[in-house]
Design a protein around this motif. Structure first.
Motif, short mmCIF file in Angstrom:
data_model
loop_
_atom_site.label_atom_id
_atom_site.label_comp_id
_atom_site.label_asym_id
_atom_site.label_seq_id
_atom_site.Cartn_x
_atom_site.Cartn_y
_atom_site.Cartn_z
N LEU A 100 60.99 90.18 43.70
CA LEU A 100 60.90 91.62 43.43
C LEU A 100 61.27 91.93 41.99
N ALA A 101 62.32 91.27 41.50
CA ALA A 101 62.72 91.49 40.11
C ALA A 101 61.62 91.05 39.15
N ALA A 102 60.99 89.93 39.44
CA ALA A 102 59.91 89.45 38.58
C ALA A 102 58.72 90.40 38.58
N SER A 103 58.56 91.16 39.67
CA SER A 103 57.46 92.11 39.76
C SER A 103 57.76 93.43 39.06
N GLY A 104 59.00 93.58 38.58
CA GLY A 104 59.34 94.78 37.82
C GLY A 104 60.35 95.69 38.46
N LEU A 105 60.75 95.42 39.70
CA LEU A 105 61.79 96.23 40.32
C LEU A 105 63.15 95.82 39.78
N ARG A 106 64.04 96.76 39.77
CA ARG A 106 65.42 96.45 39.42
C ARG A 106 66.16 96.17 40.72
N VAL A 107 66.81 95.01 40.80
CA VAL A 107 67.45 94.57 42.04
C VAL A 107 68.92 94.25 41.76
N LEU A 108 69.81 95.00 42.42
CA LEU A 108 71.25 94.81 42.25
C LEU A 108 71.88 94.48 43.59
N ALA A 109 72.88 93.61 43.55
CA ALA A 109 73.57 93.19 44.77
C ALA A 109 75.07 93.18 44.56
N GLY A 110 75.81 93.55 45.60
CA GLY A 110 77.25 93.40 45.59
C GLY A 110 77.61 92.01 46.08
N ASP A 111 78.54 91.35 45.40
CA ASP A 111 78.85 89.95 45.72
C ASP A 111 80.36 89.71 45.71
N PRO A 112 80.98 89.73 46.89
CA PRO A 112 82.41 89.45 46.97
C PRO A 112 82.75 87.98 47.12
N GLY A 113 81.84 87.09 46.67
CA GLY A 113 82.12 85.67 46.69
C GLY A 113 82.03 85.06 48.07
N ARG A 114 81.00 85.43 48.82
CA ARG A 114 80.79 84.84 50.14
C ARG A 114 80.41 83.36 50.00
N ASN A 115 80.33 82.67 51.11
CA ASN A 115 80.04 81.23 51.08
C ASN A 115 78.72 80.89 50.41
#
Length: 224
Positions: free
Chosen positions: A169-184
């Motif tokens: 999706l990011a490569a297609s031009g969308l902006r993609v954000l994720a929250g990451d609390p350091g899961r496995n």
């Protein structure tokens, strides 16, 4: 499997077992939140047999809190844009986007329970969300500018499929954000760290009172 309960019955279940509570890192927003997670988990398992008996919708998880805080503090990320809140759960991240001025917010989660929970939380905050419960993972997305994902790297299969999809999706031009609390299964590469937050959480479900959480942007996304 029992017949699905009506939305009204599911909403009554939520109201009886949760309470409107400000989100610790985002007190501008309020969610129906479980005060006793263990008893709620037992209740869903016993009373909603045939549904997903893990009430992930009943708690503001660390990844969602950090991402919601970032969106609220940086409203230009979503203002006037069409936003998908993927694996929405309680709807926290989508509500933050709506509060920050997104033109349209769709909260998507395959748990049918969320179809009942999301309107309740939207109503608490006097914000508008559209709700989808079909599975969007891996599919092309039309009509969106930004994808937000609060906390999806906790299971191997979901993390791997989500990360690959986010990259596409990011490569297609969308902006993609994720929250990451350091899961496995948090990504070790392929994403830029935009911010880090110390997120208040619950020892009952996170085994710690504060969890350091990153906000990631998938590489290839637009940066304007």
């Amino acid at each position: 499997m029992p017949s699905p309960r009506s939305p009204a019955e599911l909403q009554a279940f939520v109201r009886e077992r949760t309470a409107p509570t400000p989100v610790p890192l985002c007190p501008e927003l309020t969610l129906y939140t479980a005060t006793e997670m263990t008893s709620l988990w037992h209740a869903t398992a016993a009373e909603l047999r045939g549904w997903d008996d893990s009430p992930f919708w009943a708690f503001p998880w660390a990844g969602g809190q950090a991402l919601a805080r970032h969106v609220l503090d940086h409203p230009a990320l979503v203002r006037g844009r069409r936003v998908l809140d993927f694996a929405s759960g309680s709807g926290l991240v989508g509500l933050a986007a709506a509060r920050a001025g997104a033109a349209r917010v769709v909260a998507a989660d395959i748990d049918p329970f969320c179809a009942a929970v999301l309107p309740l939380n939207a109503g608490l905050n006097r914000l508008a969300l559209e709700v989808r419960t079909d599975d969007l993972l891996g599919r092309p997305l039309a009509g969106f500018d930004v994808v937000l994902a609060g906390d999806v790297f906790y299971e191997r299969a979901l993390a791997e499929r989500s990360f690959a999809w986010f990259g596409a999706l990011a490569a297609s031009g969308l902006r993609v954000l994720a929250g990451d609390p350091g899961r496995n299964y948090s990504p070790a590469s392929g994403a830029a760290v935009l911010a880090e937050y110390d997120v208040p959480t619950s020892v009952a479900i996170e085994a710690t009172a504060v969890r350091r959480t990153r906000v990631l942007e998938m590489e290839g996304a637009a940066t304007s």
